[in-house]
Design a protein around this motif. Structure first.
Motif, PDB file in Angstrom:
ATOM      1  N   ASP A  47      34.809  44.709  35.412  1.00 39.12           N
ATOM      2  CA  ASP A  47      35.168  44.006  36.237  1.00 39.12           C
ATOM      3  C   ASP A  47      35.487  42.709  35.462  1.00 39.12           C
ATOM      4  O   ASP A  47      36.543  42.129  35.923  1.00 39.12           O
ATOM      5  CB  ASP A  47      34.520  44.085  37.019  1.00 39.12           C
ATOM      6  CG  ASP A  47      33.867  45.595  37.931  1.00 39.12           C
ATOM      7  OD1 ASP A  47      34.442  45.896  38.327  1.00 39.12           O
ATOM      8  OD2 ASP A  47      33.333  45.546  38.827  1.00 39.12           O
ATOM      9  N   SER A  70      37.922  48.695  39.036  1.00 34.97           N
ATOM     10  CA  SER A  70      37.564  47.298  38.275  1.00 34.97           C
ATOM     11  C   SER A  70      38.994  46.583  38.987  1.00 34.97           C
ATOM     12  O   SER A  70      39.208  45.235  39.479  1.00 34.97           O
ATOM     13  CB  SER A  70      37.392  46.764  36.785  1.00 34.97           C
ATOM     14  OG  SER A  70      36.855  47.579  36.681  1.00 34.97           O
ATOM     15  N   TRP A  71      39.993  46.934  39.158  1.00 34.67           N
ATOM     16  CA  TRP A  71      41.755  46.752  39.542  1.00 34.67           C
ATOM     17  C   TRP A  71      41.745  46.645  41.156  1.00 34.67           C
ATOM     18  O   TRP A  71      41.334  45.785  41.405  1.00 34.67           O
ATOM     19  CB  TRP A  71      42.254  47.625  39.280  1.00 34.67           C
ATOM     20  CG  TRP A  71      43.785  47.751  40.169  1.00 34.67           C
ATOM     21  CD1 TRP A  71      44.276  46.969  39.455  1.00 34.67           C
ATOM     22  CD2 TRP A  71      43.698  47.799  41.515  1.00 34.67           C
ATOM     23  NE1 TRP A  71      45.799  46.376  40.760  1.00 34.67           N
ATOM     24  CE2 TRP A  71      45.021  47.167  41.731  1.00 34.67           C
ATOM     25  CE3 TRP A  71      43.441  48.384  42.117  1.00 34.67           C
ATOM     26  CZ2 TRP A  71      46.283  47.237  43.558  1.00 34.67           C
ATOM     27  CZ3 TRP A  71      44.052  48.743  43.680  1.00 34.67           C
ATOM     28  CH2 TRP A  71      45.660  48.403  43.718  1.00 34.67           C
ATOM     29  N   ARG A  72      40.528  47.155  41.766  1.00 35.11           N
ATOM     30  CA  ARG A  72      40.321  46.866  42.839  1.00 35.11           C
ATOM     31  C   ARG A  72      39.782  45.845  43.802  1.00 35.11           C
ATOM     32  O   ARG A  72      39.855  45.409  44.677  1.00 35.11           O
ATOM     33  CB  ARG A  72      40.181  48.212  44.106  1.00 35.11           C
ATOM     34  CG  ARG A  72      39.700  48.543  45.447  1.00 35.11           C
ATOM     35  CD  ARG A  72      38.624  49.733  45.807  1.00 35.11           C
ATOM     36  NE  ARG A  72      37.477  50.036  45.491  1.00 35.11           N
ATOM     37  CZ  ARG A  72      36.701  49.469  46.085  1.00 35.11           C
ATOM     38  NH1 ARG A  72      36.561  48.832  47.142  1.00 35.11           N
ATOM     39  NH2 ARG A  72      36.017  50.414  45.435  1.00 35.11           N
ATOM     40  N   LEU A  73      38.593  45.850  42.618  1.00 36.98           N
ATOM     41  CA  LEU A  73      37.294  44.255  42.851  1.00 36.98           C
ATOM     42  C   LEU A  73      38.069  43.431  42.628  1.00 36.98           C
ATOM     43  O   LEU A  73      38.337  42.124  43.158  1.00 36.98           O
ATOM     44  CB  LEU A  73      36.220  44.413  41.871  1.00 36.98           C
ATOM     45  CG  LEU A  73      35.620  42.870  42.191  1.00 36.98           C
ATOM     46  CD1 LEU A  73      34.677  43.264  43.165  1.00 36.98           C
ATOM     47  CD2 LEU A  73      33.992  43.740  40.499  1.00 36.98           C
ATOM     48  N   GLU A 124      40.476  42.247  45.316  1.00 37.69           N
ATOM     49  CA  GLU A 124      39.316  41.633  46.714  1.00 37.69           C
ATOM     50  C   GLU A 124      39.267  40.068  46.631  1.00 37.69           C
ATOM     51  O   GLU A 124      38.998  39.988  47.643  1.00 37.69           O
ATOM     52  CB  GLU A 124      38.108  42.473  47.249  1.00 37.69           C
ATOM     53  CG  GLU A 124      38.590  44.485  47.585  1.00 37.69           C
ATOM     54  CD  GLU A 124      39.749  44.185  49.014  1.00 37.69           C
ATOM     55  OE1 GLU A 124      39.417  43.571  49.750  1.00 37.69           O
ATOM     56  OE2 GLU A 124      40.323  45.266  48.995  1.00 37.69           O
ATOM     57  N   ALA A 125      38.526  40.078  44.892  1.00 38.79           N
ATOM     58  CA  ALA A 125      38.467  38.896  45.120  1.00 38.79           C
ATOM     59  C   ALA A 125      39.032  38.429  44.797  1.00 38.79           C
ATOM     60  O   ALA A 125      39.012  37.245  44.211  1.00 38.79           O
ATOM     61  CB  ALA A 125      37.366  39.025  43.717  1.00 38.79           C
ATOM     62  N   HIS A 126      40.615  38.237  45.065  1.00 37.19           N
ATOM     63  CA  HIS A 126      42.148  37.164  44.713  1.00 37.19           C
ATOM     64  C   HIS A 126      42.139  37.028  43.314  1.00 37.19           C
ATOM     65  O   HIS A 126      42.211  35.245  43.279  1.00 37.19           O
ATOM     66  CB  HIS A 126      41.290  36.551  45.747  1.00 37.19           C
ATOM     67  CG  HIS A 126      42.773  35.977  46.281  1.00 37.19           C
ATOM     68  ND1 HIS A 126      43.881  34.589  46.204  1.00 37.19           N
ATOM     69  CD2 HIS A 126      43.812  36.327  46.911  1.00 37.19           C
ATOM     70  CE1 HIS A 126      44.553  34.084  46.848  1.00 37.19           C
ATOM     71  NE2 HIS A 126      45.088  35.384  46.921  1.00 37.19           N
ATOM     72  N   ASN A 127      41.919  37.916  42.316  1.00 38.84           N
ATOM     73  CA  ASN A 127      42.194  37.598  40.861  1.00 38.84           C
ATOM     74  C   ASN A 127      43.594  38.071  40.435  1.00 38.84           C
ATOM     75  O   ASN A 127      43.991  37.804  40.324  1.00 38.84           O
ATOM     76  CB  ASN A 127      40.798  38.177  39.885  1.00 38.84           C
ATOM     77  CG  ASN A 127      39.894  36.947  40.423  1.00 38.84           C
ATOM     78  OD1 ASN A 127      40.067  36.266  40.093  1.00 38.84           O
ATOM     79  ND2 ASN A 127      38.868  37.708  40.330  1.00 38.84           N
ATOM     80  N   ILE A 128      43.827  39.461  41.240  1.00 42.60           N
ATOM     81  CA  ILE A 128      45.023  40.094  41.287  1.00 42.60           C
ATOM     82  C   ILE A 128      45.684  40.055  42.508  1.00 42.60           C
ATOM     83  O   ILE A 128      45.172  40.439  43.459  1.00 42.60           O
ATOM     84  CB  ILE A 128      44.499  41.289  40.885  1.00 42.60           C
ATOM     85  CG1 ILE A 128      43.964  42.229  39.764  1.00 42.60           C
ATOM     86  CG2 ILE A 128      46.338  42.283  40.896  1.00 42.60           C
ATOM     87  CD1 ILE A 128      43.501  42.622  39.547  1.00 42.60           C
ATOM     88  N   ILE A 129      47.266  39.327  42.176  1.00 42.44           N
ATOM     89  CA  ILE A 129      47.333  39.061  43.494  1.00 42.44           C
ATOM     90  C   ILE A 129      49.392  39.513  43.172  1.00 42.44           C
ATOM     91  O   ILE A 129      49.716  39.771  42.177  1.00 42.44           O
ATOM     92  CB  ILE A 129      47.947  37.163  43.229  1.00 42.44           C
ATOM     93  CG1 ILE A 129      48.164  36.780  42.452  1.00 42.44           C
ATOM     94  CG2 ILE A 129      45.719  36.937  43.541  1.00 42.44           C
ATOM     95  CD1 ILE A 129      48.127  35.073  42.836  1.00 42.44           C
ATOM     96  N   GLU A 163      31.302  39.433  46.248  1.00 40.26           N
ATOM     97  CA  GLU A 163      32.608  39.100  45.569  1.00 40.26           C
ATOM     98  C   GLU A 163      34.144  38.678  46.419  1.00 40.26           C
ATOM     99  O   GLU A 163      34.663  37.820  45.807  1.00 40.26           O
ATOM    100  CB  GLU A 163      32.530  40.172  44.766  1.00 40.26           C
ATOM    101  CG  GLU A 163      31.989  40.848  43.600  1.00 40.26           C
ATOM    102  CD  GLU A 163      31.148  39.354  42.806  1.00 40.26           C
ATOM    103  OE1 GLU A 163      32.126  38.401  42.415  1.00 40.26           O
ATOM    104  OE2 GLU A 163      30.318  39.487  41.922  1.00 40.26           O
TER     105      GLU A 163
END
Lengths: 260, 260
Positions: A85, B49-52, B55-60, A55
């Motif tokens: 997710d 899900s927040w952490r993922l 990590e995948a640069h969706n939450i910035i 991911e």
């Protein structure tokens, strides 16, 4: 013993609710439920660490999921985590979209990929080892030809919210021109009623080209036509890397396959 | 009841082993162990899900971790998952590095970020709410000034393997020129015995500039000096985005803070 019974009940409840939701005629019970950090070790790392590596774009260019992770990936995509997710990503995309002060000239678009972004192929992958089997284009295209892929519910919520914000939708997919009609039918049947464009791949023009090249090139054309790509969402890094990626990109989870 | 005892023993064993490993004088027990998909709901999504999403640069561009996720993040970083997730990334980086056919002219370098990549500030964050508290530069710089940050063990393995492949190491950090000496001492004490360059930030030159700008600019200089950036690893997306990013980049997990 109590724990085992509890896990069994949990598995049963997931199988039932998600089986219906995704239209999957599939028995989840043979898959072992994994708790905590996600199961089996593959050559020194866990399947959950492998998935995170995928991911975050650290683990790339893989052909199939690790054999040992079939059960883990199966449980993940059929269970609540995948849904949660997906929700976290789509929710963030909406927060971003609603924060924008958009020029209302009908030129604001949001690019959606189709497979594993807009429509779910879980019913297919559930019958093909959740990514353990090497990609079989004949079998997969037969499945696509049925035109019965269900919507990804969290993506569909985003789709509706974007429309209500006045943002137009462009579907940009690696599906071929020959699959356009069935894709249109499938999208409509699954609840996607309207869009600005559905861009399918010209197999001749993009023969031997990567998805990054194809999608970048088509997004460039959109911008040349005067559209502003406000956002861009896909399940593959190749959906959101390259050029003309849009003002902000979103990566949906997909532990099933990798497209360069 | 059995399950609770088991979780308690697991927590105890993690606290003991990782407490020693990271040199953390911190009692893990008040943190509740979370199983499965990772606990508390924050405004409709789970902390995992927040952490993922991070990590995948969706939450910035977040300032602090969600209040509700303090326990989850604390357990994650002190537990086995963080270590395993780090291992998965560093292992992939090594697989990539060893696959290369390198020109042996001493110009191949690998860029490492320092904080949460090479050295761990967990002992500090364990006493500051695991990212719940807003960043306090005074308190953090006091901690850095102690020069006792332990090595991140999986990154250190990569460091040694890269050296043995003949690749030189460049540390590129947002730490300031005034922190160079203590950083040198800390790196050496933590087992990083050699490097080609340690680039610290010129506070005047890069005043008001983002980490992406600073790091891109310094990497550009490296390339102008004739170095080839074979790989680039960091815990922040700002370590690996921008220009002159290197031939391949690796994103280590970090749910504690976000640097733009």
């Amino acid at each position: 013993m109590k724990t085992i019974v509890l896990l069994f009940l949990l598995a049963a409840s997931i199988a039932t609710s998600h089986g219906i939701e995704h239209g999957i005629d599939y028995n989840i019970y043979p898959l072992r439920m994994k708790s905590g950090s996600g199961g089996h070790y593959i050559n020194g790392i866990t399947c959950s660490s492998w998935r995170l590596g995928v991911e975050a774009h650290n683990i790339i260019e893989w052909k199939t999921i690790p054999q040992e992770c079939e059960g883990y990936v199966g449980n993940y995509v059929l269970g609540v985590e995948y849904r949660q997710d997906s929700k976290a990503v789509n929710r963030e995309a909406y927060f971003y979209a609603r924060s924008l002060d958009l020029i209302k000239d009908g030129k604001n678009i949001w690019v959606f990929d189709v497979d594993e972004t807009t429509l779910s192929n879980l019913p297919y992958y559930a019958n093909h080892g959740f990514g353990v089997e090497p990609y079989n284009s004949t079998a997969f295209n037969e499945w696509v030809g049925l035109g019965i892929a269900p919507a990804l519910p969290e993506s569909q919520k985003l789709y509706h919210k974007l429309l209500s914000l006045g943002i137009k939708i462009v579907f940009l997919t690696g599906r071929l021109e020959s699959q356009r009609d069935i894709t249109v039918k499938n999208l409509k049947d699954a609840g996607y009623s309207t869009w600005e464009k559905l861009i399918v791949k010209d197999a001749t023009k993009y023969k031997g080209k990567t998805a990054v090249t194809y999608k970048s090139s088509e997004r460039k054309k959109l911008e040349e036509e005067g559209y502003r790509i406000i956002g861009n969402i896909g399940d593959q890094w190749s959906d959101i890397l390259g050029t003309n990626t849009g003002n902000r990109t979103f990566k949906l989870p997909d532990p099933l396959y990798y497209i360069a």
